[in-house]
Design an enzyme around this catalytic site. Structure first.
Site, PDB file in Angstrom:
ATOM      1  N   ASP A 174       0.387   4.048  -2.236  1.00 58.02           N
ATOM      2  CA  ASP A 174      -0.188   4.281  -0.909  1.00 58.02           C
ATOM      3  C   ASP A 174      -1.057   3.105  -0.476  1.00 58.02           C
ATOM      4  O   ASP A 174      -1.044   2.700   0.694  1.00 58.02           O
ATOM      5  CB  ASP A 174      -0.982   5.590  -0.883  1.00 58.02           C
ATOM      6  CG  ASP A 174      -2.039   5.692  -1.978  1.00 58.02           C
ATOM      7  OD1 ASP A 174      -2.018   4.878  -2.936  1.00 58.02           O
ATOM      8  OD2 ASP A 174      -2.889   6.596  -1.897  1.00 58.02           O
ATOM      9  N   MET A 175      -1.785   2.524  -1.421  1.00 56.66           N
ATOM     10  CA  MET A 175      -2.632   1.374  -1.101  1.00 56.66           C
ATOM     11  C   MET A 175      -1.778   0.141  -0.805  1.00 56.66           C
ATOM     12  O   MET A 175      -2.115  -0.672   0.067  1.00 56.66           O
ATOM     13  CB  MET A 175      -3.609   1.123  -2.252  1.00 56.66           C
ATOM     14  CG  MET A 175      -4.541   2.318  -2.488  1.00 56.66           C
ATOM     15  SD  MET A 175      -5.425   2.276  -4.064  1.00 56.66           S
ATOM     16  CE  MET A 175      -6.728   1.118  -3.681  1.00 56.66           C
TER      17      MET A 175
ATOM     18  N   ASP B  58       6.411  10.374   1.395  1.00 56.23           N
ATOM     19  CA  ASP B  58       5.099  10.009   0.859  1.00 56.23           C
ATOM     20  C   ASP B  58       4.647  11.118  -0.079  1.00 56.23           C
ATOM     21  O   ASP B  58       4.326  12.226   0.365  1.00 56.23           O
ATOM     22  CB  ASP B  58       4.101   9.816   2.005  1.00 56.23           C
ATOM     23  CG  ASP B  58       2.701   9.490   1.500  1.00 56.23           C
ATOM     24  OD1 ASP B  58       2.594   8.885   0.419  1.00 56.23           O
ATOM     25  OD2 ASP B  58       1.722   9.832   2.196  1.00 56.23           O
ATOM     26  N   ILE B  59       4.652  10.839  -1.376  1.00 52.49           N
ATOM     27  CA  ILE B  59       4.247  11.817  -2.389  1.00 52.49           C
ATOM     28  C   ILE B  59       2.774  11.578  -2.697  1.00 52.49           C
ATOM     29  O   ILE B  59       2.408  10.640  -3.408  1.00 52.49           O
ATOM     30  CB  ILE B  59       5.083  11.680  -3.673  1.00 52.49           C
ATOM     31  CG1 ILE B  59       6.578  11.666  -3.358  1.00 52.49           C
ATOM     32  CG2 ILE B  59       4.756  12.809  -4.651  1.00 52.49           C
ATOM     33  CD1 ILE B  59       7.445  11.306  -4.551  1.00 52.49           C
TER      34      ILE B  59
ATOM     35  N   ASP C 181      -8.549   4.338   3.168  1.00 58.10           N
ATOM     36  CA  ASP C 181      -7.615   5.465   3.288  1.00 58.10           C
ATOM     37  C   ASP C 181      -8.344   6.705   2.791  1.00 58.10           C
ATOM     38  O   ASP C 181      -8.636   6.853   1.599  1.00 58.10           O
ATOM     39  CB  ASP C 181      -6.353   5.211   2.462  1.00 58.10           C
ATOM     40  CG  ASP C 181      -5.233   6.189   2.811  1.00 58.10           C
ATOM     41  OD1 ASP C 181      -5.536   7.331   3.232  1.00 58.10           O
ATOM     42  OD2 ASP C 181      -4.053   5.829   2.652  1.00 58.10           O
TER      43      ASP C 181
END
Length: 258
Positions: A110-111, A6-7, A130
Site C-alpha cells: 500500500d505504501m 487492495d487487500i 495513509d
C-alpha cells in the site's frame, strides 16, 4: 478496464477502473485470513452477483496486499473469475521511483502504491500519510527516492483502544468536533481524534522538512483523512484516490516494460 484488488488489514476491496484513479464499481468485504481460495471465490461470486460486477471488459489486473496469507488466494480467485493473471505489487517491480531502505522487501504494498501515485502528481519532497488500520508516513525525496517511513497506530485502532481501556469513555462516531477545547466528553474525544491527528501531520511534516533541509508537501489519504486534513495548520493535500492512482501507474509501467 483495469481490475484492482487492495487487500488491507481491515477490508478487501475489488474495483473496476476505466481510467486513472476512478472506480466504475467496487465491492468490499472484511479481511479474513482463514479463507481458502474456494471460500474467496464463493464470496466474490456472491458479491459480483449482488453488485452486477462485470468482468467481461477487464483487460488487465493488479493486486496490492499487506496480508501475505491471503495474497495467493486472491490472485487465484482473480485469475479464475477474470481470466487474467494479475500483477502483484512488489518492491522490485518498475515503480517510477527508487527505494533506499535497509529492508525494501518489507515495505508495504500500500505504501508502494501510494508513493507511485504521489510522485506522478506532486513535485518536490513528499510526506505521504495513509490513515488506515495503521497511519503510515512515507518520505520521498525531490529526486524520487523513497527514503523511509514512519508507522504508528491508526485513528480507529487508537480510538478503539481508548474506549476499551477507559471505562468512562464511550464509543463515538467520527465527526468534526464543535470546537478545539471540548465542553462535554464526546466532543472532547472528537477533538482529540481530529486535532490530535492533524497536529501529528503538522509536526511530523515540519520535522521531516528539517531533516531533509528542504520544503516538504504533505499528501494525506485513506480512512478518516477527510476529517483530519481541514484541521491541519500546515498545507496538506487531501488525495482520497492516491492508492488507486498508484495501482494504475504501476500497472502501466510494468505492462510497458513486460
Amino acid at each position: 478496464m483495469l481490475l484492482t484488488v487492495d487487500i488491507g488489514n481491515t477490508n478487501v476491496v475489488m474495483g473496476l477502473m476505466p481510467q486513472r484513479g476512478q472506480l466504475a464499481s467496487h465491492i468490499r468485504f472484511p479481511t479474513d485470513k482463514r479463507r481458502t481460495v474456494e471460500e474467496f471465490m464463493e464470496s466474490f461470486e456472491a458479491l459480483v452477483a449482488m453488485q452486477h460486477f462485470d468482468f467481461s471488459s477487464v483487460d488487465g489486473a493488479i493486486v496490492s496486499s499487506v496480508v501475505p496469507e491471503l495474497t495467493d488466494s486472491v490472485v487465484a480467485s482473480v485469475h479464475a473469475m477474470a481470466g487474467k493473471d494479475p500483477m502483484v505489487v512488489r518492491h522490485d517491480m518498475n515503480l517510477g521511483f527508487s527505494i533506499d531502505m535497509d529492508t525494501p522487501e518489507r515495505l508495504g504494498a500500500d505504501m508502494i502504491a501510494d508513493a507511485a501515485g504521489a510522485v506522478n502528481d506532486y513535485d518536490g519532497a513528499l510526506a505521504i500519510y495513509d490513515m488506515g488500520t495503521a497511519t503510515t508516513c512515507s518520505v520521498v525525496s525531490a529526486d524520487k527516492v523513497y527514503m523511509g517511513s514512519i508507522i504508528m497506530p491508526g485513528v480507529v485502532i487508537s480510538q478503539d483502544a481508548l474506549t476499551a481501556k477507559a471505562s468512562q469513555l464511550p464509543f463515538i462516531k467520527f465527526e468534526q468536533p464543535k470546537r478545539l477545547v471540548g465542553r462535554e466528553t464526546v466532543d472532547c474525544m472528537r477533538s482529540g481524534m481530529v486535532y490530535g491527528n492533524a497536529a501529528i501531520i503538522d509536526g511530523l511534516t515540519a520535522r521531516i522538512a528539517d531533516e531533509l533541509g528542504e520544503p516538504v508537501t504533505a499528501v494525506v489519504t485513506g480512512g478518516v483523512s477527510k476529517l483530519i486534513v481541514p484541521a491541519c495548520r500546515g498545507a496538506a493535500v487531501h488525495d482520497p484516490d492516491l492508492l488507486l492512482k498508484g495501482l494504475w501507474d504501476l500497472h502501466e509501467l510494468n505492462s510497458v516494460s513486460a
